[in-house]
Structures are given as structure tokens and as C-alpha cells.
Design a protein around this motif. Structure first.
Motif, short mmCIF file in Angstrom:
data_model
loop_
_atom_site.label_atom_id
_atom_site.label_comp_id
_atom_site.label_asym_id
_atom_site.label_seq_id
_atom_site.Cartn_x
_atom_site.Cartn_y
_atom_site.Cartn_z
N GLU A 63 0.83 -1.21 0.00
CA GLU A 63 0.00 0.00 0.00
C GLU A 63 0.87 1.26 0.00
OE1 GLU A 63 -2.54 -0.22 3.38
OE2 GLU A 63 -3.49 -2.10 2.76
N ASP A 64 1.92 1.25 0.82
CA ASP A 64 2.81 2.41 0.88
C ASP A 64 3.50 2.62 -0.46
OD1 ASP A 64 2.13 2.72 3.55
OD2 ASP A 64 3.83 1.54 4.27
N TRP A 65 3.92 1.53 -1.08
CA TRP A 65 4.60 1.64 -2.38
C TRP A 65 3.64 2.22 -3.43
CZ3 TRP A 65 9.75 0.81 -3.02
CH2 TRP A 65 10.23 0.84 -4.33
N ALA A 66 2.39 1.80 -3.38
CA ALA A 66 1.40 2.32 -4.33
C ALA A 66 1.19 3.81 -4.11
CB ALA A 66 0.08 1.56 -4.17
N LEU A 67 1.16 4.26 -2.85
CA LEU A 67 1.00 5.68 -2.57
C LEU A 67 2.21 6.47 -3.06
CD1 LEU A 67 -0.81 7.82 -1.24
CD2 LEU A 67 0.34 7.33 0.94
N PHE A 124 8.30 3.23 6.83
CA PHE A 124 8.08 3.45 5.40
C PHE A 124 6.71 4.09 5.17
CE2 PHE A 124 7.60 1.70 0.93
CZ PHE A 124 8.56 2.55 0.39
N SER A 125 5.77 3.79 6.04
CA SER A 125 4.44 4.41 5.92
C SER A 125 4.53 5.91 6.11
CB SER A 125 3.48 3.81 6.96
OG SER A 125 3.34 2.42 6.77
N ALA A 126 5.40 6.35 7.05
CA ALA A 126 5.58 7.79 7.26
C ALA A 126 6.24 8.43 6.05
CB ALA A 126 6.41 8.02 8.52
N VAL A 127 7.23 7.74 5.46
CA VAL A 127 7.89 8.25 4.26
C VAL A 127 6.86 8.43 3.14
CG1 VAL A 127 9.59 7.71 2.46
CG2 VAL A 127 10.12 7.24 4.86
N ALA A 128 6.01 7.42 2.94
CA ALA A 128 5.00 7.49 1.88
C ALA A 128 3.99 8.61 2.16
CB ALA A 128 4.28 6.14 1.77
N ALA A 129 3.60 8.77 3.41
CA ALA A 129 2.63 9.82 3.74
C ALA A 129 3.20 11.21 3.47
CB ALA A 129 2.22 9.69 5.21
N VAL A 130 4.44 11.44 3.83
CA VAL A 130 5.06 12.75 3.58
C VAL A 130 5.17 13.00 2.08
CG1 VAL A 130 7.20 14.07 3.79
CG2 VAL A 130 6.30 12.84 5.77
N ALA A 131 5.60 12.00 1.32
CA ALA A 131 5.72 12.17 -0.12
C ALA A 131 4.37 12.50 -0.75
CB ALA A 131 6.31 10.90 -0.74
N ALA A 132 3.33 11.81 -0.32
CA ALA A 132 2.01 12.06 -0.88
C ALA A 132 1.51 13.45 -0.51
CB ALA A 132 1.03 11.00 -0.38
N ALA A 133 1.76 13.87 0.73
CA ALA A 133 1.34 15.21 1.15
C ALA A 133 2.07 16.27 0.34
CB ALA A 133 1.60 15.39 2.64
N ARG A 134 3.37 16.09 0.14
CA ARG A 134 4.13 17.05 -0.66
C ARG A 134 3.64 17.09 -2.11
NH1 ARG A 134 6.17 20.97 2.13
NH2 ARG A 134 7.71 20.38 3.67
N ALA A 171 -4.34 12.62 8.35
CA ALA A 171 -5.09 12.99 7.15
C ALA A 171 -4.45 14.21 6.53
CB ALA A 171 -6.55 13.28 7.51
N HIS A 172 -4.46 14.27 5.20
CA HIS A 172 -3.92 15.44 4.50
C HIS A 172 -4.92 15.93 3.46
CE1 HIS A 172 -1.92 17.32 0.98
NE2 HIS A 172 -1.40 18.05 1.94
N ASP A 173 -5.04 17.25 3.39
CA ASP A 173 -5.88 17.86 2.35
C ASP A 173 -5.42 19.30 2.15
OD1 ASP A 173 -8.08 17.88 0.48
OD2 ASP A 173 -9.13 19.17 1.92
N LYS A 174 -5.05 19.63 0.93
CA LYS A 174 -4.71 20.99 0.53
C LYS A 174 -3.65 21.64 1.43
CE LYS A 174 -9.29 21.71 -1.47
NZ LYS A 174 -10.56 22.50 -1.41
N GLY A 175 -2.57 20.90 1.65
CA GLY A 175 -1.44 21.46 2.39
C GLY A 175 -1.58 21.47 3.89
N VAL A 176 -2.60 20.82 4.42
CA VAL A 176 -2.80 20.77 5.87
C VAL A 176 -2.88 19.30 6.29
CG1 VAL A 176 -4.29 21.36 7.81
CG2 VAL A 176 -3.99 22.97 5.91
N MET A 177 -2.05 18.93 7.26
CA MET A 177 -2.10 17.58 7.82
C MET A 177 -2.74 17.65 9.20
SD MET A 177 1.58 15.88 6.77
CE MET A 177 1.00 14.20 6.95
#
Length: 472
Positions: A63-67, A124-134, A171-177
Motif C-alpha cells: 500500500e505504501d509503495w502504491a501511494l 516506510f508508511s511515514a515516508v509514503a505519507a510525507v511524499a504524498a502530502a508534498r 489525514a492530508h488535504d490541501k497542504g494541511v495535515m
């Protein structure tokens, strides 16, 4: 198959230099290796015994890799790396991946080892979450705060009151986590344009970055939050000091020193500034070595963390520039050695190295001589161009470093274990060393430097174990 290294690149690097194409070659190769390493983590998890990596962990990795893949498609229009790619090639992701691979390849792990691997893979989940938010992707996921800390690389750390593992909804939406935990107020984190993030919550500590080395350059992370930033201490190893957590006053000292470093680097040649700009990706602050009384320093690089410089707080821009010159050479040579076999020396053989009290293997001698050769060049150029009141200090340092290199070169040049390309590389080192004689240091500095190396060699010789008796 190793990538091809052009002869021009090999000779440039042998002189401790490197043009734009040569430095770009090293960067491309290291970035490719990093992506392959991360893919290897996923493949190792898929192949691991369920007793090592349960199916639920493997599914989360997918899931993280897909994100990350989705985030990677959101590449900026200006040609910079995508947010996902930038996180994956960040230096400190390398030590994390190596640690995961060791755990996944283990056999019959203990309960403690299984818990450690689960914690590592969860990062790795945190890495994926940050990348997706950015990348601007809206999502909701669940992350685990380990021992009271949820690290979001490049953004900051959420601190919880619970020292046990705590699951947080992110949760992330429009630059806000939004970070939600049981029985605690939500923490709102605002992503800043480019890098960084901020929050008014006391539970949040934002990541810190220094300005770019030059105007317009990317900010330089001063990373005191990443959980994988410092290698574990190994017994009987020449260890770095522990990780530091600079307070506001210490960060100001880092900023003051850093702000003057580019100008000092340039006095040692434009190429010293260029290689720092091209290869340096983050700084990791270390504690001051014990007994230093504010005068010592500690620095190092890690092969698995290409682009990271670990250093105690620098005293002056000149001292920090010298640290950069020294450590960037280790970065260059380590990257080159991933692409080219320079020697096939016996790793158990030991040699005199006048910059260390202990004996060194051939590889260590080569690395040390290479870094000191660059320092000798750096300080000679400074001595020839700097103002008069700083000239004597530059000459003294040049003479010391050149004498040390001169003491090490015979063992390097005389080795029968050099490959053809290794011979080319070492011959260029010798040529660079000999060219320095065109502008010799004042006689007094040279004499003192030679006397110093002679004394160090005598002390080293006394410490060597006696040779075993021979049977006649």
C-alpha cells in the motif's frame, strides 16, 4: 554490471576534483542504487518467511509503495525530482533500508528482533505519507508513534505522552495535515511551500533547515529528528559521537558558521564550492566529542547515506569549510568505488596512516590520503590568495596535510593489488601531490610538518607488535 566511468572522470576524481558531468555521474548512479535498494526491501518482504514478516506487514508495504508511485507521478514542472523521489533519495533513507534488509534476511528471529523489524517497516508508511502530502494528494492513513515519537521525515516529530507505541490517524488535504490520537487534541500541521512545516501545537517539533549554501540553492536540512541519522556504536570501532539536539542558541551558531562557509570554500577553488553544492544533501548535528573543551570536533560520512554529512557544531567558517572538503572527498571516493574496482588488496593487511593512531587497511589508507590530499590543495590555494594575517595559518595546515599524504603515498603506489583503473587513479593523486611543489610552503612550516610526521611514525612503530620469530 557496473556502469562505465569515462577516463576523464577517473582522472578528474584522482586529482580530488570533478567537473559538472563527473559529479552528475556519481549522483545518478547513487540515486539509481538507492531506488534499487528500496525495491529490494519490498522484494525481500514478499519473499520472507511469515515468521519474519507477517502477511499484514507485507500488505502495508505494498500500500505504501502504491501511494509513493502515485506521488511520483506528480513531478514538478520545473524539472526537480518528484516529492516521492526526493524522499526516497534523501540520504537517511539509505540506513533505514539497509537495516530493514538485514532484518528481513534474518533466520529464526527473536521476539525482540521481530518487534524491531515491524517498527522499522512501519517507518516506510511515514515516508509514503510525507511524499504524498508534498505531492498534494489527499489521503487518510494510520501511522505508529514509537516510544512517544511519530517522525514525519522532512516535516517534524509529533511527541505523545505515552511511551508505548501509539497509533495516530493522519489525514492530508490541501497542504494541511491533521494528526489525531486517542484522548488528545488534534494537531494541525501546515506544509510550507518547498520544504518545512509548522504547527502551533506544543506536541509538534518542526524540522529545521539552514538556508541554501548560495542564494537560490535549496535549503540544507539540519536533521536532528530522523531516527536513523546516526549509526549504532560498534565495539572496538572508531566511533562518531552521539546525535545532538541543538537548542535555539546552538542553531544560531550553526547558521552563523554556515553563512560564511561558501565564501571560504571559494578561496580554496571554485570546484570546492561546486562539489559541496552538488553532493551535500543534509547535515546531521553530532555532540561535541568528550574532553574537547569546545576546541575539538567530530565529523564523518556513511556509505549508505550518500549526501549526508555528520558533524559536531563547527567553530568557524574556515573549520567547517575544511570539514566539508574532507568529508566530500570520502563521499566522492565511496561513490566511485561502487562503480569501479580500484584495488584488490587484502583487507586484513595494515598500514601506517599519519592522521590516525591505529593502523589502517589499504582501503582506509586510500580514503584518508585522498581526503588529506584535497585538504592540502585547499589550504595551499587559501595561502596563495587569502589576506596576510590568515596566510601563515593556511601554510601551516597545507604543509601538515601534504607531509601526511607524502608519508602514505609510497604504500599506495607500491601496492601490487591496484587494478589498471586504480593505477590511473593513484597516479593522478601523485601528480596532484607533486604539482603542489610549484608553490612550496615557507621552509619553517615544511620542516615542522616533516618533524611531526616523523614523530608520529616513530610512535606508531613502537606500538606495533613484535614480528614472530622465523625458523631457520
Amino acid at each position: 554490471m557496473l556502469p562505465e566511468v569515462p577516463e576523464r572522470a577517473l582522472t578528474e576524481l584522482g586529482r580530488t576534483e570533478g567537473g559538472a558531468d563527473t559529479l552528475a555521474l556519481l549522483v545518478r548512479d547513487q540515486d539509481t542504487r538507492r531506488l534499487l535498494l528500496l525495491r529490494a526491501v519490498l522484494d525481500a518482504a514478499e519473499a520472507a518467511d511469515p515468521a519474519v514478516c507477517p502477511a499484514a506487514l507485507t500488505a502495508r508495504l505494498r500500500e505504501d509503495w502504491a501511494l509513493l508511485t502515485e506521488a511520483d507521478r506528480a513531478a514538478p514542472a520545473d524539472g526537480r525530482a518528484s516529492p516521492a523521489r526526493a524522499r526516497l533519495i534523501y540520504p537517511l533513507t539509505g540506513p533505514w533500508a539497509r537495516r530493514c534488509l538485514r532484518g528481513l534476511r534474518g533466520v529464526a528471529p527473536t521476539d525482540s528482533e521481530r518487534r524491531e523489524l515491524a517498527h522499522d517497516l512501519a517507518y516506510f508508511s511515514a515516508v509514503a505519507a510525507v511524499a504524498a502530502a508534498r505531492a498534494g494528494i489527499s489521503f487518510t492513513t494510520r501511522l505508529t508513534a514509537r516510544e512517544g515519537r511519530l517522525a514525519l521525515p522532512s516535516l517534524g516529530v509529533l511527541r505523545t505522552d505515552d511511551r508505548n507505541d501509539t497509533v495516530a490517524e493522519v489525514a492530508h488535504d490541501k497542504g494541511v495535515m491533521t494528526l489525531r490520537r486517542p484522548d488528545a487534541p488534534d494537531v494541525i500541521v501546515h506544509l510550507e511551500r518547498g520544504t518545512g512545516a509548522w504547527s502551533a501545537a506544543l506536541a509538534w517539533t518542526s524540522a529545521y533547515a539552514l538556508p541554501g549554501l548560495l542564494p537560490g540553492a535549496e535549503p540544507m536540512p539540519l536533521d536532528d529528528l530522523d531516527p536513523y541519522r546516526v549509526p549504532p556504536r560498534e565495539p572496538d570501532q572508531y566511533a562518531l559521537s552521539g546525535p545532538a539536539a541543538p537548542d535555539e542558541a546552538e542553531r544560531k551558531r550553526w547558521l552563523q558558521t554556515w553563512s560564511g562557509t561558501a565564501a571560504v570554500l571559494r578561496t580554496g577553488g571554485d570546484h570546492r564550492l561546486t562539489e559541496a553544492l552538488e553532493l551535500l544533501r543534509c547535515l546531521v548535528p553530532l555532540e561535541m566529542p568528550s574532553g574537547a573543551d569546545g576546541r575539538g570536533s567530530c565529523s564523518g560520512t556513511r556509505r549508505e547515506a550518500f549526501g549526508a554529512l555528520l558533524s559536531s557544531a563547527p567553530a568557524t567558517p574556515v573549520a567547517f569549510a575544511a570539514t566539508l572538503v574532507h568529508e566530500v572527498q570520502h563521499t566522492k571516493l565511496a561513490a566511485l568505488c561502487e562503480m569501479v574496482t580500484l584495488h584488490q588488496a587484502d583487507p586484513t593487511a595494515r598500514y601506517f596512516a599519519p592522521w590516525r593512531p591505529d593502523s589502517r587497511p589499504y582501503e582506509g589508507l586510500l580514503q584518508g590520503a585522498y581526503a588529506h590530499l584535497a585538504l592540502a590543495d585547499f589550504f595551499q590555494r587559501r595561502a596563495l590568495t587569502t589576506v596576510r594575517d590568515r596566510r601563515e595559518s593556511a601554510w601551516a595546515q597545507h604543509a601538515r596535510y601534504r607531509a601526511q599524504v607524502g608519508a602514505a603515498l609510497p604504500a599506495l603506489v607500491g601496492s601490487p593489488d591496484l587494478t589498471v583503473r586504480g593505477r590511473t587513479f593513484v597516479d593522478e593523486m601523485v601528480a596532484a601531490y607533486e604539482r603542489m611543489a610549484e608553490h612550496p610552503a615557507p621552509r619553517g612550516h615544511t620542516a615542522r610538518a616533516r618533524a611531526y610526521v616523523k614523530a608520529v611514525r616513530a610512535l606508531w612503530t613502537q606500538r606495533q607488535p613484535p614480528a614472530p620469530p622465523t625458523n631457520r
